[in-house]
Scaffold this motif. Structure first.
Motif, PDB file in Angstrom:
ATOM      1  N   PRO A  94     -10.757  -4.026  11.590  1.00 15.05           N
ATOM      2  CA  PRO A  94     -11.401  -2.795  11.109  1.00 15.05           C
ATOM      3  C   PRO A  94     -12.293  -2.199  12.186  1.00 15.05           C
ATOM      4  O   PRO A  94     -13.007  -2.928  12.890  1.00 15.05           O
ATOM      5  N   ILE A  95     -12.256  -0.887  12.326  1.00 14.35           N
ATOM      6  CA  ILE A  95     -13.002  -0.216  13.389  1.00 14.35           C
ATOM      7  C   ILE A  95     -14.488  -0.556  13.335  1.00 14.35           C
ATOM      8  O   ILE A  95     -15.136  -0.742  14.381  1.00 14.35           O
ATOM      9  N   ASP A  96     -15.044  -0.653  12.130  1.00  9.73           N
ATOM     10  CA  ASP A  96     -16.476  -0.919  12.043  1.00  9.73           C
ATOM     11  C   ASP A  96     -16.846  -2.347  12.427  1.00  9.73           C
ATOM     12  O   ASP A  96     -18.030  -2.687  12.500  1.00  9.73           O
ATOM     13  N   GLU A  97     -15.822  -3.194  12.676  1.00  7.25           N
ATOM     14  CA  GLU A  97     -16.093  -4.556  13.131  1.00  7.25           C
ATOM     15  C   GLU A  97     -15.828  -4.728  14.618  1.00  7.25           C
ATOM     16  O   GLU A  97     -16.023  -5.808  15.177  1.00  7.25           O
ATOM     17  N   VAL A  98     -15.374  -3.674  15.283  1.00  3.61           N
ATOM     18  CA  VAL A  98     -15.094  -3.737  16.718  1.00  3.61           C
ATOM     19  C   VAL A  98     -16.406  -3.646  17.484  1.00  3.61           C
ATOM     20  O   VAL A  98     -17.294  -2.849  17.138  1.00  3.61           O
ATOM     21  N   ASP A  99     -16.534  -4.455  18.523  1.00  7.09           N
ATOM     22  CA  ASP A  99     -17.735  -4.472  19.354  1.00  7.09           C
ATOM     23  C   ASP A  99     -17.957  -3.098  19.971  1.00  7.09           C
ATOM     24  O   ASP A  99     -17.170  -2.639  20.803  1.00  7.09           O
ATOM     25  N   ALA A 100     -19.041  -2.435  19.566  1.00  8.89           N
ATOM     26  CA  ALA A 100     -19.309  -1.083  20.062  1.00  8.89           C
ATOM     27  C   ALA A 100     -19.725  -1.064  21.518  1.00  8.89           C
ATOM     28  O   ALA A 100     -19.645  -0.027  22.191  1.00  8.89           O
ATOM     29  N   ASP A 101     -20.194  -2.191  22.047  1.00  5.77           N
ATOM     30  CA  ASP A 101     -20.644  -2.235  23.438  1.00  5.77           C
ATOM     31  C   ASP A 101     -19.488  -2.293  24.418  1.00  5.77           C
ATOM     32  O   ASP A 101     -19.617  -1.905  25.575  1.00  5.77           O
ATOM     33  N   GLY A 102     -18.354  -2.755  23.968  1.00  4.15           N
ATOM     34  CA  GLY A 102     -17.207  -2.869  24.861  1.00  4.15           C
ATOM     35  C   GLY A 102     -16.315  -1.653  24.787  1.00  4.15           C
ATOM     36  O   GLY A 102     -16.622  -0.657  24.119  1.00  4.15           O
ATOM     37  N   ASP A 103     -15.218  -1.704  25.491  1.00  2.00           N
ATOM     38  CA  ASP A 103     -14.217  -0.631  25.461  1.00  2.00           C
ATOM     39  C   ASP A 103     -12.858  -1.285  25.239  1.00  2.00           C
ATOM     40  O   ASP A 103     -12.024  -1.338  26.141  1.00  2.00           O
ATOM     41  N   PRO A 104     -12.656  -1.812  24.034  1.00  2.00           N
ATOM     42  CA  PRO A 104     -11.447  -2.607  23.787  1.00  2.00           C
ATOM     43  C   PRO A 104     -10.190  -1.759  23.851  1.00  2.00           C
ATOM     44  O   PRO A 104     -10.158  -0.623  23.355  1.00  2.00           O
TER      45      PRO A 104
ATOM     46  N   VAL B  25      -5.331   2.858  14.240  1.00  2.00           N
ATOM     47  CA  VAL B  25      -4.291   3.161  13.249  1.00  2.00           C
ATOM     48  C   VAL B  25      -4.857   3.041  11.844  1.00  2.00           C
ATOM     49  O   VAL B  25      -5.910   2.437  11.622  1.00  2.00           O
ATOM     50  N   GLU B  26      -4.137   3.626  10.881  1.00  2.00           N
ATOM     51  CA  GLU B  26      -4.338   3.349   9.462  1.00  2.00           C
ATOM     52  C   GLU B  26      -3.184   2.466   9.015  1.00  2.00           C
ATOM     53  O   GLU B  26      -2.039   2.695   9.392  1.00  2.00           O
ATOM     54  N   ILE B  27      -3.462   1.463   8.216  1.00  2.00           N
ATOM     55  CA  ILE B  27      -2.384   0.569   7.772  1.00  2.00           C
ATOM     56  C   ILE B  27      -2.142   0.686   6.273  1.00  2.00           C
ATOM     57  O   ILE B  27      -1.363  -0.067   5.704  1.00  2.00           O
ATOM     58  N   ASP B  28      -2.829   1.645   5.644  1.00  2.00           N
ATOM     59  CA  ASP B  28      -2.588   1.929   4.229  1.00  2.00           C
ATOM     60  C   ASP B  28      -3.133   3.323   3.933  1.00  2.00           C
ATOM     61  O   ASP B  28      -3.457   4.073   4.860  1.00  2.00           O
ATOM     62  N   GLN B  29      -3.234   3.661   2.657  1.00  2.00           N
ATOM     63  CA  GLN B  29      -3.686   4.996   2.282  1.00  2.00           C
ATOM     64  C   GLN B  29      -5.178   5.055   1.960  1.00  2.00           C
ATOM     65  O   GLN B  29      -5.667   6.026   1.394  1.00  2.00           O
ATOM     66  N   SER B  30      -5.928   4.031   2.352  1.00  2.00           N
ATOM     67  CA  SER B  30      -7.347   3.977   2.016  1.00  2.00           C
ATOM     68  C   SER B  30      -8.210   4.846   2.918  1.00  2.00           C
ATOM     69  O   SER B  30      -9.355   5.146   2.588  1.00  2.00           O
ATOM     70  N   GLY B  31      -7.671   5.237   4.062  1.00  2.00           N
ATOM     71  CA  GLY B  31      -8.465   5.983   5.028  1.00  2.00           C
ATOM     72  C   GLY B  31      -9.185   5.089   6.017  1.00  2.00           C
ATOM     73  O   GLY B  31      -9.743   5.570   7.017  1.00  2.00           O
TER      74      GLY B  31
ATOM     75  N   PRO C 134       0.804  -1.234   0.000  1.00  2.00           N
ATOM     76  CA  PRO C 134       0.000   0.000   0.000  1.00  2.00           C
ATOM     77  C   PRO C 134       0.834   1.279   0.000  1.00  2.00           C
ATOM     78  O   PRO C 134       0.376   2.302  -0.527  1.00  2.00           O
ATOM     79  N   GLU C 135       2.031   1.223   0.598  1.00  2.00           N
ATOM     80  CA  GLU C 135       2.878   2.413   0.640  1.00  2.00           C
ATOM     81  C   GLU C 135       3.530   2.712  -0.716  1.00  2.00           C
ATOM     82  O   GLU C 135       4.146   3.755  -0.887  1.00  2.00           O
ATOM     83  N   ARG C 136       3.403   1.799  -1.650  1.00  2.00           N
ATOM     84  CA  ARG C 136       4.017   1.960  -2.965  1.00  2.00           C
ATOM     85  C   ARG C 136       2.959   2.016  -4.066  1.00  2.00           C
ATOM     86  O   ARG C 136       3.197   1.548  -5.181  1.00  2.00           O
TER      87      ARG C 136
END
Length: 441
Positions: free
Chosen positions: A233-243, A248-254, A27-29
């Motif tokens: 991915p943030i949208d797959e993290v359990d919203a009920d918890g406080d993990p 972080v971003e791991i590429d340039q996709s946002g 992704p960095e290239r």
């Protein structure tokens, strides 16, 4: 009972952190991969790829980019097998000591045919054999010449291959091209004009990674390599918890991810990335630091890889690099190192070039080696300085008005002696006492 184990409390897939591992995505290239794609795109249409030169410092993803993009092209060729006949060959010029066009042509012949490398023939004959192999294969043939600068000034094959169709070295149904890869940013500039004009249609520069990019690379590798480590991915993290973890971003996709690890402390990856970015911006170096840090934690029986392991890993890797550089030096460079080491052991360092030259001549006599003039000898001292093996400091004007320099070792004397003693010609040298009976320089 054996002390070996088939599992590690630290690593899950440590091969992901080794040099031979090549990721599918870079992704960095993105920009560099797009440029390379445009160079290879004509091959997908069956008219041969452009010749392209990938250059930049070591560890910037050049080889990985070439292999990934060629793999993509091969997948396309498989889908379009009725319309596209594609053959690729990867040749490491440095690994196989391909320092001449003869050696390079014989290796390419071997890669294309699976036969043994031809020996005992004239260069013209071997190159004819290489082109005849291409005629038998047919279609689009892409040759990757990694570390292409190993060929030095012998650029005959670099002139002949790109012009193979124009010069009728191959038949009309053959489309050969080259992907040249080099860490030497100046090498291409030293090629003859006729080679430069015919060899590279396109050129892609791989600039050093910055600290942010290195963190992205390290986190992607770490999630595969270490136990209890993941990127979600943030949208797959359990919203009920406080993990717990780091967003972080791991590429340039946002796209944002949550990076969590029960093995790596929060400061390890930022530290490793910073250490490498400040040095070379070399992803290979950064990944090696991280792997060594994990190995040290494993060795010490620690549950987590921390900053102290990363700093110890950096010191070990740098020591290994310096030792390797010393082992690969020429006899004359070893003689300069031997003379400086002897003076270091006798307590005379830092010391000027003239006394070092006196010890150099004494050691050269003992091992029956040629003696260079003092001016040429000083070039070897400067090379030791540039490699970080010695430290040269300008102290004052010399006796005839020029600058005078003092030198001292930058590596432990024990390491220098060990490397020299492992070299057969220096095995019997007594470095502790040789400076005492040096001749006047």
């Amino acid at each position: 009972m054996t002390q070996f184990s088939n599992t590690s409390p630290i690593f899950q897939r440590e091969e992901v952190l080794r040099e031979e591992y090549h990721p599918d995505d870079l992704p960095e290239r993105t920009d560099e991969m797009e440029d390379l794609h445009m160079s290879l795109a004509p091959a997908a249409r069956g008219v041969g790829a452009n010749n392209v030169f990938l250059h930049g410092k070591a560890g910037q993803g050049k080889t990985a980019a070439a292999k990934a993009k060629l793999s993509e092209l091969q997948a396309h060729a498989k889908e379009e097998s009725d319309h596209l006949d594609l053959t690729t060959a990867y040749v490491s010029c440095e690994s196989h000591d391909l320092s001449t066009s003869y050696k390079a042509a014989s290796r390419i012949y071997q890669e294309l045919t699976g036969n043994s490398r031809p020996t005992g023939y004239a260069t013209d004959v071997v190159m004819d054999m290489m082109f005849e192999a291409m005629n038998e294969i047919g279609g689009t043939i892409i040759i990757v010449l990694d570390e292409i600068d190993t060929l030095g000034d012998d650029d005959r094959i670099l002139y002949s291959l790109p012009r193979a169709r124009a010069q009728d070295y191959v038949e009309d149904h053959v489309f050969p091209s080259i992907i040249g890869i080099s860490n030497d940013l100046q090498w291409r500039d030293n090629l003859s004009p006729k080679v430069k004009s015919s060899l590279y249609d396109d050129s892609v520069l791989f600039s050093p990674y910055d600290a942010t990019q290195l963190q992205q690379i390290l986190r992607r590798r770490a999630a595969k390599a270490f136990r209890d480590t993941e990127l979600t991915p943030i949208d797959e993290v359990d919203a009920d918890g406080d993990p717990e973890g780091t967003v972080v971003e791991i590429d340039q996709s946002g796209q944002e991810y949550l990076f969590r690890s029960g093995v790596l402390t929060d400061d390890v990856i930022p530290l490793v990335a910073a250490l490498s970015a400040q040095d070379t911006g070399d992803a290979r170096q950064a990944i090696k630091y991280l792997r060594k840090a994990g190995e040290l934690a494993d060795k010490h029986g620690d549950d987590q890889v921390g900053a102290e392991h990363a700093r110890e890993a950096q010191a070990l890797v740098e020591r290994e690099a310096v030792v390797e550089a010393m082992r690969e030096m020429t006899t004359q460079a070893h003689l300069a190192l031997a003379a400086l080491t002897a003076l270091e052991l006798s307590g005379d360092a830092p010391v000027r070039a003239k006394p070092i030259y006196g010890v150099y001549k004494s050691v050269a006599s003992r091992i029956d080696a040629d003696k260079l003039g003092q001016r040429r000898f000083k070039d070897h001292l400067r090379e030791l300085d540039m490699q970080g093996i010695a430290d040269g400091e300008k102290v004052t004007a010399g006796s005839i008005g020029g600058p005078a320099w003092e030198y001292q070792l930058q590596v432990d004397t024990e390491i220098a002696v060990e490397v020299l003693k492992d070299t057969a010609r220096f095995a019997d040298i007594d470095f502790e006492h040789i400076s005492a009976d040096r001749p006047n320089a």
